[in-house]
Design an enzyme around this catalytic site. Structure first.
Site, PDB file in Angstrom:
ATOM      1  N   TRP A 354     -30.288  72.865 -12.049  1.00  0.00           N
ATOM      2  CA  TRP A 354     -29.278  71.873 -12.327  1.00  0.00           C
ATOM      3  C   TRP A 354     -28.384  72.022 -13.394  1.00  0.00           C
ATOM      4  CZ3 TRP A 354     -30.364  66.766 -15.653  1.00  0.00           C
ATOM      5  CH2 TRP A 354     -30.964  66.916 -16.516  1.00  0.00           C
ATOM      6  N   ASP A 355     -28.708  73.412 -14.046  1.00  0.00           N
ATOM      7  CA  ASP A 355     -28.227  73.429 -15.208  1.00  0.00           C
ATOM      8  C   ASP A 355     -26.743  73.649 -15.212  1.00  0.00           C
ATOM      9  OD1 ASP A 355     -31.077  74.102 -15.117  1.00  0.00           O
ATOM     10  OD2 ASP A 355     -30.715  75.433 -17.174  1.00  0.00           O
ATOM     11  N   GLU A 493     -39.916  66.934 -17.156  1.00  0.00           N
ATOM     12  CA  GLU A 493     -40.788  67.275 -16.098  1.00  0.00           C
ATOM     13  C   GLU A 493     -42.287  67.426 -16.590  1.00  0.00           C
ATOM     14  OE1 GLU A 493     -39.729  71.617 -16.188  1.00  0.00           O
ATOM     15  OE2 GLU A 493     -38.375  71.187 -14.675  1.00  0.00           O
ATOM     16  N   LYS A 614     -40.644  66.116 -22.408  1.00  0.00           N
ATOM     17  CA  LYS A 614     -40.188  67.418 -22.594  1.00  0.00           C
ATOM     18  C   LYS A 614     -38.701  67.670 -23.072  1.00  0.00           C
ATOM     19  CE  LYS A 614     -39.894  71.703 -20.191  1.00  0.00           C
ATOM     20  NZ  LYS A 614     -39.797  72.357 -18.707  1.00  0.00           N
TER      21      LYS A 614
HETATM   22  C1  BGC Z   1     -35.963  72.613 -17.517  1.00  0.00           C
HETATM   23  C2  BGC Z   1     -35.066  72.201 -16.721  1.00  0.00           C
HETATM   24  C3  BGC Z   1     -34.055  73.244 -16.551  1.00  0.00           C
HETATM   25  C4  BGC Z   1     -34.973  74.800 -16.124  1.00  0.00           C
HETATM   26  C5  BGC Z   1     -34.180  75.846 -16.018  1.00  0.00           C
HETATM   27  C6  BGC Z   1     -36.811  73.753 -17.658  1.00  0.00           C
HETATM   28  O1  BGC Z   1     -37.426  74.314 -18.546  1.00  0.00           O
HETATM   29  O2  BGC Z   1     -36.953  71.527 -18.042  1.00  0.00           O
HETATM   30  O3  BGC Z   1     -34.402  71.050 -16.966  1.00  0.00           O
HETATM   31  O4  BGC Z   1     -33.435  73.113 -15.143  1.00  0.00           O
HETATM   32  O5  BGC Z   1     -35.704  74.956 -17.204  1.00  0.00           O
HETATM   33  O6  BGC Z   1     -33.162  76.198 -17.237  1.00  0.00           O
END
Ligand code: BGC
Length: 804
Positions: A354-355, A493, A614
């Site tokens: 979702w970045d 997460e 997180k």
């Molecule tokens: C983050 C996610 C992100 C992903 C890729 C993860 O560590 O918790 O929000 O989309 O990294 O950057």
């Protein structure tokens, strides 16, 4: 200090993999890490070349189960270039005395430069000045130029130039137990004019790549036609060029490489196209000129001036630069998304998360054509997302949390905790909020560009499918008279289930619920915005009847939002029952507690038990929406939400976040800017160095964090310059923080190029050019109409209260 340069004045083997990631050169089509030309994969070096959209799947047995992963493939190493004096050893910086060493990433020109002198075991001193480019002008081309001088010796000199397809995916230690061979050699040959050709194919996706390389030797501008000897083995081809070198003379060695694949547009057969491209390419100097010109245009569009703080200026440019390495004008039409770790390494397997939510705000205002193409990546995978929804009993489209080649869910089922060595079930794929992020991106692309064709055709179709998914994902709670969303995971997460529960996922993640309500509200608005005939078509094609539309309205007004006491939004149902986390104790016990999940799992505990996040979760709402927008959403939901509450929520979750993702600091910097400028700046400072200093201790060598990089640029434009992209006007309400003097940038708002420069006392705006002769720009709280070519200056008062 030249803020367009990143300079390293020594050879530091410990930092080499970090520098490789930070010195990656790319052009949106492919990227190559800044590894030394003479190096190969070992404990110090990791050359890696990645093709945008170049994925392959492979199976591994883990704990008796077949696990399939899709990876962004490490394609053949085209860098390979080395030398040795007759009878000596091939260049290896670890085995010689380094007399001087300097490495410079020249960001203005897109060049990686190394200058070094070495003394070998026999006392021979050789100086090398190397320059490298990945052409921004012709996306298939790359080149290396070496100026080599035998400083105190004469004699036989051998050059080795190669294309190495024997590489595997080996950048990330914790993936090493998984299948990492993705390439099958297809053949090598030497073509006319000593062009080396290597062809490989990915084992499962059968993507063919051909690399062609021509290496030439010049002395005083004249080509030296010397002895060539070619050696070939499976997946590898090299050429040895030997000549008599004279002490003190400078020899120019040029290697030009062309990369073509079966995935390209306008391709006949990759190796033929590669050879043709090489024979048409001029020498290094000619390529360099076109390349620098292409960069001039990119910087003209994308540069952000940060005056009065050289460090921030330099890192801002580094972040702009790496955005351009990953996604540039060459990306348009490639059918690729934005890999969260760039084309810079193999972490997260090159997947798309979702970045984009953090990346598009920078892109929308500078390269909107690229955003459109990246949104089309999602559109082409709509069918797969519809299938995914159907398979789980939902309607509409359910986009994957991690996306790769064809839009299938690519999240891993198990992941390795490097702290404990345990394989752990991974339920983070339940982050259905990615769907709302896609919808949000569509809407904000539209607001920034006014691209009605896109919105009414592709955008609306995706949007309505996502709305349909959310409507089918909700359940009605009769008692509460509210709609709920169950079994999901929020952006944080760390929490994937309630402690002691055997169910996966959580109920009523507040962020997910509010975003779903927003999507449903906006979907209804979009239907009124597009032409009636298109609306009829869409509703007909997607079988959306009046009942469904009524349901959307109802859900968007009756979505449940959980609260803790005193107006604090609860991250999810059951959050109140979790234990407070002993932050102090763990900060004392461990140096770094960013990845609390791993630490606790190693201790036999679980982070699910604690009020410890997180990254920003509830607080994402304050990042994505202005106070006014958020209050409007809540008002529709019949919930009163005051500014005071926002502040209290920020305070509450600030104390319960470990910042285990680089995205977290970004969100905190923005939301704190309203209440605590100092803390906001602290978070910004952490964010802006996160890759440069590898603050997570080892993640950047596995790829940069593009979300954090682009997000830092958005903070400069949104927070410091105070840009707010509205549908009728671009609003500017700047506040330059104490550690910066002034900011300048050029933005493209709805096809109007506007140059902005602002310091603490004044704001200068000039409307340079546009599709229409007028543009509306709001300064603080007054709307102005600018005519094309007009420039105006506004006085700023230091005491002014900020924004909405
Ligand atoms: C983050 C996610 C992100 C992903 C890729 C993860 O560590 O918790 O929000 O989309 O990294 O950057």
């Amino acid at each position: 200090m030249d803020t367009f340069c990143i300079t390293y004045n020594n050879w530091n083997p410990k930092k080499q993999k970090l520098r490789e990631a930070l010195c990656t050169l790319g052009n949106g089509y492919f990227g190559t890490r800044g590894a030394a030309e003479e190096s190969s994969n070992d404990s110090i070096n990791y050359p890696g070349t990645y093709l945008a959209g170049g994925f392959n799947r492979a199976k591994t047995k883990v704990g008796g189960r077949d696990i399939e992963n899709e990876d962004l493939v490490n394609f053949p190493n085209w860098l390979c270039l080395s030398f040795r004096p007759g009878g000596g050893k091939w260049l290896n910086l670890e085995e010689v005395e380094i007399l001087e060493y300097q490495q410079v990433l020249q960001m203005r020109k897109g060049i990686l430069e190394r200058k070094f002198s070495i003394k070998d075991q026999d006392g021979r001193i050789t100086r090398i000045h190397s320059r490298r480019l990945v052409s921004m002008q012709n996306m298939h081309l790359a080149g290396i130029q070496w100026h080599l001088t035998p400083v105190n010796w004469s004699g036989e000199l051998e050059i080795r130039t190669a294309l190495d397809g024997t590489v595997i995916n080996d950048n990330v230690a914790r993936y090493r137990e998984l299948e990492s061979t993705h390439l099958k050699p297809l053949g090598t040959q030497v073509e006319k004019n000593n062009i080396l050709v290597l062809q490989v194919q990915t084992t499962q996706s059968r993507l063919t790549m051909a690399q062609a390389a021509r290496t030439r030797l010049f002395h005083k501008g004249k080509e030296i036609r010397s002895e060539f000897e070619a050696n070939q083995k499976e997946g590898y081809i090299e050429q040895l060029i030997s000549f008599k070198a004279e002490e003190g003379e400078k020899y120019n060695i040029e290697k030009i490489v062309a990369i073509h694949t079966s995935r390209d547009r306008a391709v006949s057969e990759p190796s033929q196209d590669a050879c043709q491209n090489i024979s048409r390419a001029g020498n290094f100097q000619q390529m360099l000129k076109d390349h620098i010109d292409a960069y001039k245009f990119l910087w003209h569009r994308g540069d952000i001036g940060v005056i009065g703080n050289k460090k921030i200026q330099q890192l801002t440019r580094l972040h702009i630069f790496h955005n351009f390495q990953t996604i540039s004008l060459n990306t348009i039409g490639l059918d690729v998304g934005v890999p969260s770790r760039g084309l810079h390494g193999e972490a997260y397997r090159g997947h798309i998360f979702w970045d984009e939510l953090y990346i598009f705000p920078f892109l929308n205002l500078r390269l909107p054509e690229v955003t459109r193409s990246l949104l089309m990546y999602r559109y082409y995978r709509l069918e797969e997302a519809r299938h995914a929804a159907k398979k789980e009993g939902y309607r509409g489209a359910m986009f994957p949390w991690q996306s790769g080649s064809n839009g299938r869910e690519e999240s891993q089922i198990l992941h390795l905790n490097p702290e404990s060595g345990n394989w752990i079930p991974d339920n983070t794929h339940l982050q259905r909020h990615v769907n709302s992020a896609i919808a949000y991106n569509i809407w904000n692309y539209f607001i920034a560009t006014d691209d009605k064709l896109f919105l009414s055709h592709f955008g609306a179709e995706m949007f309505l499918n996502i709305a349909k998914f959310w409507a089918s994902k909700t359940t009605f709670n009769k008692k509460e008279n509210r709609y709920e969303i169950h079994k999901v995971v929020g952006p944080d997460e760390y929490h994937t289930t309630l402690p002691g529960s055997s169910e996966q996922g959580l109920n009523n993640n507040a962020y997910t619920n509010v975003m779903a309500a927003w999507v449903l509200q906006k979907a209804l608005e979009i239907l009124e915005l597009i032409k009636k005939s298109r609306k009829r078509e869409l509703l007909g094609n997607l079988t959306i009847g009046n009942d469904e539309l009524t349901l959307w309205k109802e859900i968007s007004e009756k979505m449940y939002v959980p609260f803790l006491e005193e107006g604090i939004i609860s991250q999810f149902d059951g959050y109140e029952g979790l234990q407070e986390f002993p932050w102090e104790e763990y900060r004392n016990k461990y140096n770094d507690i960013q990845r609390l999940d791993r630490i606790l799992e190693k201790e036999g505990d679980t982070v699910n038990k604690y009020k410890a996040s997180k990254q920003a979760d509830v607080l994402m709402l304050f990042y994505l929406f202005s106070r006014d927008e958020l209050q409007a959403i809540f008002k529709k939901l019949g919930i009163k939400f005051t500014e005071e509450q926002i502040k209290n929520n920020v305070q509450y979750y600030k104390e319960r976040t470990s910042h285990g993702s680089t995205l977290s600091r970004l969100v905190f910097s923005w939301i704190l800017s309203k209440f605590d400028e100092e803390m906001s700046w602290e978070n910004f400072e952490k964010l802006i160095v996160s890759d440069f200093e590898d603050i997570q201790g080892g993640t950047t060598p596995e790829g940069i964090h593009l979300g954090a990089m682009a997000g830092s640029l958005d903070l400069i434009q949104r927070n410091f310059a105070g840009l707010e992209v509205g549908d009728h006007a671009l609003w500017i309400n700047p506040r330059i923080p104490p550690n910066i003097k002034a900011i300048s940038m050029r933005v493209n708002y709805r096809n109007h190029w506007i140059y902005i420069s602002v310091d603490k006392k004044k704001l200068k705006i000039s409307f340079e050019e546009g599709w229409s002769n007028e543009v509306k720009i709001g300064v603080i709280d007054t709307l102005h109409t600018f005519q094309v070519g007009e420039a105006r200056e506004f006085k700023l008062s230091p005491s002014r209260a900020k924004g909405k």
